[in-house]
Design an enzyme around this catalytic site. Structure first.
Site, PDB file in Angstrom:
ATOM      1  N   TYR A 157      -0.350   1.021 -24.700  1.00 58.57           N
ATOM      2  CA  TYR A 157      -1.750   0.911 -24.281  1.00 58.57           C
ATOM      3  C   TYR A 157      -2.221   2.172 -23.554  1.00 58.57           C
ATOM      4  O   TYR A 157      -3.197   2.811 -23.960  1.00 58.57           O
ATOM      5  CB  TYR A 157      -1.941  -0.312 -23.383  1.00 58.57           C
ATOM      6  CG  TYR A 157      -3.388  -0.570 -23.018  1.00 58.57           C
ATOM      7  CD1 TYR A 157      -4.217  -1.276 -23.881  1.00 58.57           C
ATOM      8  CD2 TYR A 157      -3.917  -0.114 -21.820  1.00 58.57           C
ATOM      9  CE1 TYR A 157      -5.547  -1.514 -23.561  1.00 58.57           C
ATOM     10  CE2 TYR A 157      -5.244  -0.346 -21.484  1.00 58.57           C
ATOM     11  CZ  TYR A 157      -6.053  -1.041 -22.358  1.00 58.57           C
ATOM     12  OH  TYR A 157      -7.373  -1.262 -22.029  1.00 58.57           O
ATOM     13  N   LYS A 161      -4.677   5.347 -24.955  1.00 58.57           N
ATOM     14  CA  LYS A 161      -5.890   5.718 -24.218  1.00 58.57           C
ATOM     15  C   LYS A 161      -5.826   7.183 -23.792  1.00 58.57           C
ATOM     16  O   LYS A 161      -6.812   7.923 -23.889  1.00 58.57           O
ATOM     17  CB  LYS A 161      -6.049   4.823 -22.994  1.00 58.57           C
ATOM     18  CG  LYS A 161      -6.306   3.358 -23.290  1.00 58.57           C
ATOM     19  CD  LYS A 161      -7.664   3.134 -23.892  1.00 58.57           C
ATOM     20  CE  LYS A 161      -7.992   1.647 -23.991  1.00 58.57           C
ATOM     21  NZ  LYS A 161      -9.324   1.398 -24.592  1.00 58.57           N
TER      22      LYS A 161
END
Length: 256
Positions: A157, A161
């Site tokens: 995650y 990003k």
């Protein structure tokens, strides 16, 4: 199967005198600007739409979405909806032309889309749309990212990003603004039991260590839109706002 329209209304929205003054000054200083929104049916995206429409600072607000929006509120004539294919870069470039500001709130979860699907949305679609914005001469690209974003992270995650952030910052935009919220506080359309259960202790802990653990989606949107009204001290400019900085920025503005 066609998805039902997402209803967006200007209810329970807190702007404040600083926001409205900044919007008015921006409109006078930079007339004729148009904004585009990506991920406008998500929790942060719909709040960005509400704040953009309430501000009346842009001549047009174009929402690129696969789900129709039913908007009821001020300045409805300025809202334009267009279907989007994030894999058709040439069409994105044509559609994005004529917009000065972009607000990217694209995002999904690994639980919902799987690891490959998550990366496709949160990296590929985000980067593809940013490239199209750059080609279309968008002046200011704002993106809702995540706390802990780091291209060298061991976690999918935050690594995804961080990779997207890094690539966007190196595209050569006159201005890039990155917003890194922690846990988002909102009433989701989609039921996520674990998030709902986690919300209660998070709210309690957030009072003990304010600004560290969570933030309302409306505060993220308020900060993204209000920041767009400010004139950059220099260009090119890459800037980033942490969870605590967004909360402080919003709370201090409400005192004015």
């Amino acid at each position: 199967m066609e998805r039902s329209a997402l209803k967006i209304a200007l209810d329970n929205i807190v702007l404040g005198s600083k926001f409205t003054k900044a919007a008015s000054e921006f409109k006078g200083r930079a007339p004729g600007r148009n904004a585009l929104v990506l991920g406008g049916t998500g929790e942060v995206g719909r709040e960005v739409i509400k704040h953009l429409m309430a501000s009346d600072a842009f001549d047009k607000v174009t929402v690129f979405t696969r789900r129709p929006i039913e908007y009821t509120g001020a300045h409805a004539e300025k809202l334009v909806q267009k279907p989007v294919d994030f894999e058709n870069t040439e069409q994105l470039e044509r559609d994005f032309a004529g917009h000065s500001h972009a607000f990217c709130c694209l995002g999904t979860t690994r639980a919902k889309s799987g690891a490959d699907g998550f990366y496709k949305v949160d990296h590929d679609y985000v980067v593809n749309s940013a490239k199209a914005c750059k080609t279309a001469n968008v002046e200011h690209y704002s993106i809702c990212s995540s706390a802990g974003a780091d291209k060298n992270s061991m976690f999918l995650y935050t690594k995804t990003k961080g990779q997207a952030e890094d690539e966007i910052q190196n595209m050569g935009f006159p201005r890039v603004s990155i917003f890194r919220p922690a846990m988002l506080m909102c009433d989701r359309d989609e039921s996520r039991l674990l998030e709902k259960v986690a919300t209660y202790p998070i709210k309690f802990l957030n009072k003990l260590v304010p600004g560290m653990l969570a933030i309302p989606t409306s505060t993220v949107a308020w900060t993204m839109v209000d920041n767009a009204f400010s004139a950059p001290k220099k260009t090119p400019l890459n800037e980033a706002f942490s969870n605590s900085e967004m909360l402080k920025y919003f709370n201090e503005a409400q005192k004015e």
